[in-house]
Design a protein around this motif. Structure first.
Motif, PDB file in Angstrom:
ATOM      1  N   VAL A 528       0.872  -1.174   0.000  1.00 45.34           N
ATOM      2  CA  VAL A 528       0.000   0.000   0.000  1.00 45.34           C
ATOM      3  C   VAL A 528       0.909   1.224   0.000  1.00 45.34           C
ATOM      4  CG1 VAL A 528      -1.789   1.271   1.234  1.00 45.34           C
ATOM      5  CG2 VAL A 528      -1.814  -1.245   1.223  1.00 45.34           C
ATOM      6  N   VAL A 529       0.775   2.055  -1.043  1.00 44.71           N
ATOM      7  CA  VAL A 529       1.715   3.154  -1.253  1.00 44.71           C
ATOM      8  C   VAL A 529       0.968   4.492  -1.271  1.00 44.71           C
ATOM      9  CG1 VAL A 529       3.508   4.113  -2.745  1.00 44.71           C
ATOM     10  CG2 VAL A 529       3.124   1.616  -2.667  1.00 44.71           C
ATOM     11  N   PRO A 530       1.194   5.384  -0.277  1.00 47.04           N
ATOM     12  CA  PRO A 530       0.572   6.717  -0.314  1.00 47.04           C
ATOM     13  C   PRO A 530       1.180   7.548  -1.457  1.00 47.04           C
ATOM     14  CG  PRO A 530       1.393   6.160   1.881  1.00 47.04           C
ATOM     15  CD  PRO A 530       1.982   5.167   0.939  1.00 47.04           C
ATOM     16  N   LEU A 531       0.312   8.318  -2.158  1.00 50.73           N
ATOM     17  CA  LEU A 531       0.757   9.167  -3.263  1.00 50.73           C
ATOM     18  C   LEU A 531       0.325  10.597  -3.001  1.00 50.73           C
ATOM     19  CD1 LEU A 531      -0.201   6.763  -6.209  1.00 50.73           C
ATOM     20  CD2 LEU A 531       2.064   7.097  -5.203  1.00 50.73           C
ATOM     21  N   ASP A 532       0.511  11.469  -4.025  1.00 50.71           N
ATOM     22  CA  ASP A 532       0.200  12.886  -3.853  1.00 50.71           C
ATOM     23  C   ASP A 532      -1.309  13.142  -3.888  1.00 50.71           C
ATOM     24  OD1 ASP A 532       2.795  13.627  -3.520  1.00 50.71           O
ATOM     25  OD2 ASP A 532       3.136  14.124  -5.629  1.00 50.71           O
ATOM     26  N   GLY A 533      -1.695  14.412  -3.697  1.00 47.66           N
ATOM     27  CA  GLY A 533      -3.098  14.795  -3.606  1.00 47.66           C
ATOM     28  C   GLY A 533      -3.849  14.663  -4.916  1.00 47.66           C
ATOM     29  N   ALA A 534      -5.161  14.362  -4.793  1.00 48.48           N
ATOM     30  CA  ALA A 534      -6.001  14.126  -5.964  1.00 48.48           C
ATOM     31  C   ALA A 534      -6.290  15.403  -6.736  1.00 48.48           C
ATOM     32  CB  ALA A 534      -7.309  13.469  -5.527  1.00 48.48           C
ATOM     33  N   THR A 535      -6.431  16.525  -6.039  1.00 44.99           N
ATOM     34  CA  THR A 535      -6.790  17.767  -6.724  1.00 44.99           C
ATOM     35  C   THR A 535      -5.733  18.159  -7.740  1.00 44.99           C
ATOM     36  OG1 THR A 535      -7.994  18.523  -4.771  1.00 44.99           O
ATOM     37  CG2 THR A 535      -7.393  20.191  -6.402  1.00 44.99           C
ATOM     38  N   LEU A 536      -4.459  18.059  -7.364  1.00 45.21           N
ATOM     39  CA  LEU A 536      -3.368  18.396  -8.275  1.00 45.21           C
ATOM     40  C   LEU A 536      -3.397  17.483  -9.492  1.00 45.21           C
ATOM     41  CD1 LEU A 536      -0.731  19.884  -8.941  1.00 45.21           C
ATOM     42  CD2 LEU A 536       0.486  18.177  -7.558  1.00 45.21           C
ATOM     43  N   VAL A 537      -3.593  16.199  -9.279  1.00 49.77           N
ATOM     44  CA  VAL A 537      -3.621  15.246 -10.397  1.00 49.77           C
ATOM     45  C   VAL A 537      -4.782  15.545 -11.325  1.00 49.77           C
ATOM     46  CG1 VAL A 537      -3.905  12.812 -11.005  1.00 49.77           C
ATOM     47  CG2 VAL A 537      -2.473  13.452  -9.067  1.00 49.77           C
ATOM     48  N   ARG A 538      -5.957  15.834 -10.752  1.00 45.64           N
ATOM     49  CA  ARG A 538      -7.133  16.103 -11.579  1.00 45.64           C
ATOM     50  C   ARG A 538      -6.913  17.350 -12.427  1.00 45.64           C
ATOM     51  NH1 ARG A 538     -10.263  13.011 -13.975  1.00 45.64           N
ATOM     52  NH2 ARG A 538      -9.666  14.388 -15.672  1.00 45.64           N
ATOM     53  N   ASP A 539      -6.303  18.373 -11.872  1.00 42.77           N
ATOM     54  CA  ASP A 539      -6.009  19.588 -12.654  1.00 42.77           C
ATOM     55  C   ASP A 539      -5.074  19.265 -13.815  1.00 42.77           C
ATOM     56  OD1 ASP A 539      -7.591  21.061 -10.971  1.00 42.77           O
ATOM     57  OD2 ASP A 539      -5.927  21.888  -9.793  1.00 42.77           O
ATOM     58  N   GLN A 540      -4.062  18.452 -13.555  1.00 41.55           N
ATOM     59  CA  GLN A 540      -3.124  18.083 -14.621  1.00 41.55           C
ATOM     60  C   GLN A 540      -3.818  17.238 -15.696  1.00 41.55           C
ATOM     61  OE1 GLN A 540      -0.332  16.308 -11.943  1.00 41.55           O
ATOM     62  NE2 GLN A 540       1.101  18.033 -12.027  1.00 41.55           N
TER      63      GLN A 540
END
Length: 812
Positions: A528-540
């Motif tokens: 189980v690997v924590p990643l970066d925030g969803a909002t930033l990814v969605r904007d990209q």
């Protein structure tokens, strides 16, 4: 000149059509033309309904009681007065008095099927009001049986429509839709008020199916229609339903509308209905975040009043929301004791059952009991899936998952807090694709659905009203699809055995709030690997989608090079967040991706680290395992279709055809809906090259343009057999809409739901030249024996163009 009896019959017709001013006018004229005491009594009985709607119930009740007070009143007339008095008491929510009068009327009116049928309809409505849909259904069925002995189609239609509403409250959504549809055309013709009643009750079906926004629109139109006709009680009841519907979408507005309904009920002298509206207003206040002690005291008083009035369902829902307030206040023991006193059974509406599970799960989470949280959420989702299995429509299954969204989030959050890969995997499967839990049987052929789709295909673009009516009828027909069966998620151990055999890895991207977490599973490990925030990814991802569309329209020149550079930069940024941290874990394996719907539209094959790697995107890992266990299909029969107005469509299918020993190729006038359907039902691979349109509001009306018009997602369910592999080389057809509940729906999902094993499509526009070259190459590799995902990986790796195609389902 009309005589009194004729005018009375006209008054009855006006009352049945809910035209109350006309009813009163005709009754007044009839009275002036007769001295017959029995006819005068019957005129008063008919007029009392209109009086209740326009001047208040007290006067109407007095009119009926005067008839009953006459010792020489005829038995049938007494029965009619009892029936009308029962209805008046019912509208005032005096259930005991209403039931007494209905039962007396049934005894008196034996041998008069038309009158008996009407009493059964009214008593059935009382059962509905008292939360007893089973008894209501029995009365409506008895009403239909009586009306079948008469020639009155309109009253029969009312009974059938109400039978549909009782099925809705019994959680039988398909039977509800079928009965309402069977009756609605007759009822809608009667009057604007009847049309509004149909619209209002049909809106409740939309709510149950998860189409809340459409339901709100329908209820607003119905309330406006009642207002225009000045039937204030109907308007108040419609506002009551509208407020209840708004609770999840807009609690503040729900409270405003509920208070308006309560004021109308009190003005009309219906205090019990006003209390029901008060309960909705209070729930809206709770859903808006309030949790004061005064709120709890008010809730307790209202729950008691509702129970005393026989409104058990409303009392239970308000009591559940009051328990939620206690959980939010941290009074967990009090919440536990309250919940133990609330009676929710398998006969309760599915939304009430799920609400009870939500609050039990919230209580467990507040105690820090992750196991109990997951258990409650799991049981709630199992209840949802058992209900979903009663209908087979992708449209219904996809939209209805919104009912389980909060439960899925609670379970998933508890799983992530637990942190064990096997627990995270279970909840990734449960939460990611709620509709795909139900495996659907193929629906039987439906000639009417086929006819409506043909009519919509041939319709002039300017005929928007007719198009809307056809689309609504098509959606309703599609909702009649066969029942399905519910399966449980696969276990992590079983998945790992398959991954080891395939030299593959699973990557499940899970989004809770703004946090993205990846579960990476190989044949012998799970992390189980924590990643970066969803909002930033969605904007990209939004920027990538815009760049892909621009690149498809402008593949060359200096401006195209600038866009390509911007695209490459954003693809690398998304890969850094979603892919790069996982590469050491996945090694050189093929990938099975089950991303959250928030990541819908990600061009996975273009991301650095994944480009040139075989990957597939199934609806769930469990579904992928099912498809893999069936073995790889033999691809021998090939169908290729070139739609109109695509510059290189004919070249694309001709070049693809050259790679196979024999094919069916349709182009020009031959590429029409009938011939495409005939070919699609008997080939192993179907390739559609043409202009496509993704209908975001109703994704199953997405279509590929053929010679005779659009071929819709709904057309797929009419096929007797489904191809194993479907290639959608059409702009927009790979796009998806994320419905409430994070369920992705579009033409790709429609093919997978219908039984296709693999669908090759693009989440973004693809330049015609690129599609032509890339797909000819893909066909060459697949014809030589490569699996679809393996072939696509090679095509993407070797292409100079932007090839955002993905394999959905089982790519090998």
């Amino acid at each position: 000149m009309d005589d009194a009896s004729t005018l009375h019959l006209q008054a009855i017709a006006a009352a049945n059509a809910n035209d109350y001013p006309l009813t009163l006018a005709l009754a007044d004229r009839a009275r002036r033309l007769t001295s017959d005491r029995d006819l005068l009594d019957r005129i008063d009985i008919t007029a009392s309904r209109a009086v209740a709607e326009t001047r208040g119930s007290a006067e109407a009740v007095a009119m009926c009681e005067r008839v009953l007070a006459r010792p020489d009143a005829l038995p049938v007339t007494v029965g009619l007065a009892r029936s009308q008095l029962g209805m008046l008491h019912m509208h005032n929510a005096d259930g005991s008095a209403a039931m007494h009068n209905f039962e007396a009327a049934l005894t008196t009116l034996q041998g008069h099927p038309l009158h008996l049928g009407r009493v059964f309809v009214n008593r059935g409505m009382l059962h509905l009001q008292q939360g007893d849909p089973n008894s209501a259904a029995g009365d409506f069925e008895a009403a239909v049986a009586n009306f079948d002995l008469t020639d009155d189609l309109e009253v029969r239609a009312k009974a059938v429509f109400n039978l549909g509403y009782s099925h809705l409250l019994r959680n039988d959504l398909v039977a509800a839709i079928q009965n309402m549809d069977a009756a609605s055309e007759v009822l809608a013709r009667l009057s604007p008020v009847s049309r509004a009643i149909v619209q209002q009750d049909r809106a409740e079906v939309l709510v149950a199916s998860g189409r809340t926004r459409e339901a709100i629109d329908a209820l607003e139109d119905a309330a406006a229609a009642y207002g225009s006709e000045r039937v204030r009680r109907y308007q108040a009841e419609c506002e009551f339903v509208l407020a209840r519907t708004l609770l999840a979408e807009d609690p503040r507005r729900a409270r405003t509308v509920a208070r308006s309904a309560a004021r109308r009920f009190r003005k009309h002298g219906s205090e019990p209905w006003a209390l029901r509206a008060d309960a909705i207003a209070l729930i809206a206040t709770i859903e808006g975040g309030s949790r004061s002690a005064a709120l709890l005291a008010t809730a307790d008083e209202l729950v008691s009043a509702l129970r005393q009035g026989g409104h058990r369902l409303e009392a239970e829902r308000l009591a559940l929301h009051a328990a939620r307030v206690l959980v939010r206040r941290g009074q967990l023991q009090d919440a536990t004791e309250r919940l133990a006193r609330i009676r929710v059974t398998a006969d309760s509406p599915i939304t009430t059952q799920l609400l009870a599970r939500e609050i039990q799960a919230e209580l467990a989470a507040a105690r820090g009991d992750n196991q109990e949280t997951r258990d409650e959420a799991r049981q709630g989702l199992q209840e949802l899936h058992s209900w979903q299995a009663t209908f087979g429509s992708l449209d219904l299954q996809s939209s209805s998952v919104g009912h389980g969204q909060h439960l899925a989030r609670l379970g998933l959050r508890a799983a992530l807090e637990d942190g064990r890969p096997e627990v995270v995997f279970e909840w990734s499967e449960r939460a990611r694709a709620l509709a795909s839990k139900v495996t659907t049987l193929r629906p039987p052929p439906d000639p009417q659905l086929a006819s409506d789709l043909t009519a919509l295909r041939l319709l002039d673009p300017g005929e928007t009203a007719k198009a809307r009516a056809l689309r609504e009828r098509i959606r309703s027909k599609s909702w009649y699809a066969a029942q399905g069966s519910v399966g449980e998620p696969a276990t992590l151990d079983v998945l790992q055995v398959r991954l080891e055999k395939d030299h593959a890895a699973l990557v499940a991207h899970v989004v809770v709030g703004d946090a993205v977490t990846a579960l990476v599973v190989t044949g012998d490990q799970a992390h189980v690997v924590p990643l970066d925030g969803a909002t930033l990814v969605r904007d990209q991802l939004d920027r990538i989608a815009a760049d892909l569309d621009f690149a498809a329209h402008n593949p060359g020149g200096s401006f195209g090079e600038t866009v390509r550079a911007s695209l490459d930069e954003d693809l690398a940024a998304v890969a850094d967040e979603l892919v790069t941290p996982l590469l050491d874990l996945v090694g050189d394996r093929r990938l099975v991706l089950t991303p959250s719907a928030l990541l819908a539209g990600t061009p996975w094959t273009l991301l650095p680290g994944l480009k040139g790697r075989p990957l597939t995107v199934p609806t769930s890992a469990t579904r992928w395992l099912e498809l893999r266990e069936r073995g790889e299909p033999t691809l021998e029969r090939i169908g290729l279709v070139a739609g109109p107005r695509v510059e290189r469509a004919c070249e694309e299918v001709d070049r693809a055809a050259a790679e196979w020993p024999s094919t069916d190729v349709l182009n020009g006038d031959d590429a029409n809906s009938a011939k495409v359907a005939e070919v699609a039902a008997r080939v192993d691979v179907l390739h559609l090259a043409g202009h496509g349109v993704h209908a975001g509001d109703h994704p199953l009306f997405s279509a590929v343009e053929l010679a005779d018009g659009p071929w819709f997602g709904h057309d797929i369910d009419l096929l007797s057999q489904t191809p194993s592999v479907v290639v959608l080389s059409a702009c927009e057809l790979g796009q998806v809409s994320v419905l409430r509940g994070e369920e992705s729906v579009g033409m790709t999902a429609a093919w997978l739901h219908a039984g296709a094993r693999t669908v090759l499509s693009s989440p973004a526009l693809v330049a015609d030249d690129v599609a032509c070259e890339a797909l000819a190459h893909w066909h060459r590799l697949v014809a030589a024996g490569s699996a679809p995902a393996d072939a696509l990986a090679e095509v993407v790796a070797e292409s100079d163009g932007v090839v955002p195609f993905l394999c959905f389902g089982a790519g090998w």
